[in-house]
Design an enzyme around this catalytic site. Structure first.
Site, short mmCIF file in Angstrom:
data_model
loop_
_atom_site.label_atom_id
_atom_site.label_comp_id
_atom_site.label_asym_id
_atom_site.label_seq_id
_atom_site.Cartn_x
_atom_site.Cartn_y
_atom_site.Cartn_z
N GLU A 259 35.06 49.08 38.37
CA GLU A 259 35.51 47.73 38.01
C GLU A 259 36.77 47.39 38.79
O GLU A 259 37.36 48.24 39.46
CB GLU A 259 35.75 47.61 36.50
CG GLU A 259 34.48 47.62 35.69
CD GLU A 259 34.68 47.38 34.21
OE1 GLU A 259 33.67 47.19 33.51
OE2 GLU A 259 35.84 47.38 33.76
N HIS B 82 40.26 36.11 32.05
CA HIS B 82 39.13 36.77 32.71
C HIS B 82 38.58 35.81 33.76
O HIS B 82 38.36 34.63 33.49
CB HIS B 82 38.04 37.13 31.71
CG HIS B 82 37.07 38.13 32.24
ND1 HIS B 82 36.13 37.81 33.21
CD2 HIS B 82 36.90 39.45 31.97
CE1 HIS B 82 35.42 38.90 33.50
NE2 HIS B 82 35.87 39.90 32.76
N ARG C 241 42.67 41.14 37.94
CA ARG C 241 42.11 39.95 37.31
C ARG C 241 42.96 38.71 37.51
O ARG C 241 42.43 37.61 37.66
CB ARG C 241 41.87 40.21 35.82
CG ARG C 241 40.67 41.12 35.58
CD ARG C 241 40.47 41.41 34.12
NE ARG C 241 39.23 42.15 33.92
CZ ARG C 241 38.83 42.64 32.75
NH1 ARG C 241 39.58 42.47 31.68
NH2 ARG C 241 37.69 43.30 32.64
N HIS D 185 41.38 35.87 27.84
CA HIS D 185 40.60 37.08 27.58
C HIS D 185 41.37 38.13 26.78
O HIS D 185 40.82 38.73 25.87
CB HIS D 185 40.13 37.66 28.90
CG HIS D 185 39.20 38.82 28.80
ND1 HIS D 185 38.04 38.77 28.06
CD2 HIS D 185 39.25 40.07 29.32
CE1 HIS D 185 37.40 39.94 28.15
NE2 HIS D 185 38.13 40.75 28.89
N ARG E 240 46.45 43.75 32.02
CA ARG E 240 45.64 44.90 31.62
C ARG E 240 44.67 45.31 32.72
O ARG E 240 43.94 44.47 33.27
CB ARG E 240 44.85 44.55 30.35
CG ARG E 240 43.88 45.65 29.89
CD ARG E 240 43.18 45.23 28.63
NE ARG E 240 42.29 44.10 28.84
CZ ARG E 240 40.98 44.19 29.06
NH1 ARG E 240 40.41 45.38 29.14
NH2 ARG E 240 40.26 43.10 29.22
#
Length: 522
Positions: free
Chosen positions: A112, A227, A273, A330, A365
């Protein structure tokens, strides 16, 4: 009145991990404002991160976490959680949690964004949260009782300032009090403060607002992760498109087929992100549609069954290989300031999961670290509580003596609040917009009332308004850009001024001021 040893408000992975690990001789009660599975954890498509491969190491995972968090992280928290991650995940797998495995029965590892190695464990392809919640629920023993449809809205303190219970409303409006030796908030973040969000409809910041009103320390509220890829249909977001899709080769393109992340970041579509979300936002702001090109992913429907079903339900024809996307709120990196076991500045009150701020995530995060944090905190708090003897508490309760109940409460309209937060305190922020939002929020009655006589809908409005004010004030105070906080009027990171400075808020009970700000160095 109900008494139990351990009272848990919330039903995500952090809450359920805690409940299942409490010693059986202690009574546990889990309260949830809706259905026990109606939480962000159950919706989580993405996986859980741990350095399990021979090519990987916790040091690499920690380095990726710090880089994504732009070094706003609590380093000790990062190393403690990340180094224990392989053991935590392997134990869950050995106990029967249905993680995906390869042909040799080894845990299947995916990639990811912002991870340098394949270390993401999934369950059911894109249904990791569902698999984990179902497993944890199956592990609950007879000492754990669950109660649905209870809206907890106030923390009760004794005369010494210790947390001894909460008040909650049933669907018929009746008020119930719950007392316990250990009160745990596991209520999640506040994603529904924004128009576009991946979060469950129930995630409105209740726990953080209650903790703030009780006087707990709140920190890092400016750091909101958006997100990059929510399904975007007819001007509305309809659900999450997991980052794992880009991990499998999906590419973000504009309406002309141009790869929008080319030249933006070395990791391109797997950049952190906040970088991807800001890039997509810029294209959409210039009226250029953005799509996730999935044409190169073999057997997309088999690999991502939940996402495929969601797309089809919203009229997306997957055979064309393009999914329209937009960014949305998100994850909250800030929250109630806690240690790794969830202890807060109020004795007897614990906060775990997304409502807590341990410092693991810093300013942004790293993908798939949130389920990990919840599992870790649930275990750490269980160990702490299991080691405690029955507490002797002063039963004299402080019941909002300094507040008055008034009719005609002036509260924000939720849709207007969401739209204004998206416009003024969203992906791109400026001093002018933040000041406009703060001025708008301060016209409402949010903190100075007892909410006993008000509906859960009105209490929710007040809580959302309180959280909006904390986020906006924090974003105004941080005059730099870092992680999930981007100021176009201060577009660069300012390490000298801000790297170790954090804005902490604490409200004293009975105090009439808006917010008490404390600048702390960590």
């Amino acid at each position: 009145m109900t008494y139990t040893d351990v009272l848990i408000i919330g039903s995500g992975v952090a809450a359920l991990q805690l409940a299942r690990l409490i010693r059986q001789e202690k009574n546990v009660r889990v309260l949830t404002k809706s259905n026990i599975k109606n939480a962000n954890s159950y919706l989580a498509q993405g996986g859980i991160a741990a350095a399990l491969s021979s090519e990987d190491h916790p040091e690499k995972h920690a380095a990726d976490t710090l880089e994504a968090g732009r070094y706003q992280n609590e380093v000790s928290a990062v190393y403690q959680i990340i180094h224990e991650a392989p053991h935590l995940i392997q134990r869950l797998a050995d106990e029967g949690c249905a993680f995906d495995r390869d042909g040799e029965k080894r845990l299947l590892l995916g990639l990811e964004g912002a991870h340098c190695e394949k270390r993401i464990i999934h369950g059911g392809g894109d249904a990791t949260g569902k698999h984990m919640v179902d497993f944890l629920l199956s592990q609950l023993r007879s000492n754990v009782a669950t109660e649905e449809d209870v809206f907890v809205y106030e923390i009760l303190l004794d005369a010494k300032g210790q947390c001894i219970g909460v008040k909650g409303k049933a669907p018929d409006g009746s008020i119930h009090t719950y007392y316990a030796d250990h009160i745990v908030l596991a209520t999640g973040g506040c994603g529904q403060l924004y128009t576009y969000s991946s979060n469950a409809k129930t995630v409105t910041g209740d726990g953080i607002a209650m903790a703030y009103l009780a006087g707990a320390e709140i920190i890092d509220m400016e750091f909101i992760q958006f997100h990059p890829t929510l399904l975007y249909v007819n001007g509305e977001t309809r659900g999450l498109i997991s980052e794992a899709v880009r991990g499998e080769g999906g590419i973000l393109i504009n309406q002309y087929g141009h790869p929008i992340m080319a030249g933006v970041h070395p990791y391109k579509d797997l950049a952190p992100r906040h970088v991807v979300a800001q890039t997509i936002y810029d294209y959409l702001h210039n009226e250029d549609d953005v799509f996730l090109d999935i044409s190169m992913i073999k057997d997309f429907e088999g690999r991502f069954p939940s996402i495929s079903a969601m797309c089809k339900a919203n009229g997306i024809q997957l055979e064309y290989g393009k999914i329209p996307v937009a960014p949305g709120s998100h994850f909250l990196m800030g929250g109630v300031k806690t240690d790794l076991a969830g202890r807060t500045s109020i004795p007897g009150l614990y906060v775990i999961g997304e409502a807590a701020c341990t410092g693991l995530h810093g300013a942004n995060r790293l993908a798939s670290n949130s389920l990990l944090e919840g599992i870790y905190q649930g275990k750490a708090l269980a160990e702490h509580i299991n080691a405690q003897q029955r507490l002797q508490r002063d039963q004299q309760i402080v019941m909002n003596a300094n507040f008055t109940t008034m009719s005609g409460l002036n509260l924000p309209d939720i849709t207007q609040l969401q739209n204004s937060m998206m416009e003024r305190v969203g992906i791109v922020r400026t001093k002018t917009l933040l000041e406009q939002q703060l001025s708008w929020i301060r016209q409402f009655d949010l903190e100075q009332k007892s909410f006993d006589s008000y509906s859960t809908k009105d209490i929710t409005k007040a809580f959302m308004g309180i959280l909006s004010g904390l986020i906006t004030q924090s974003a105004l105070e941080r005059t730099e850009s870092r992680g999930g906080h981007f100021r176009s009027d201060y577009p660069l990171e300012d390490d000298q001024a801000w790297l170790k400075k954090r804005i902490l808020y604490q409200r004293k009970r009975g105090e009439q001021s808006e917010y008490t700000k404390i600048a702390v160095a960590t």
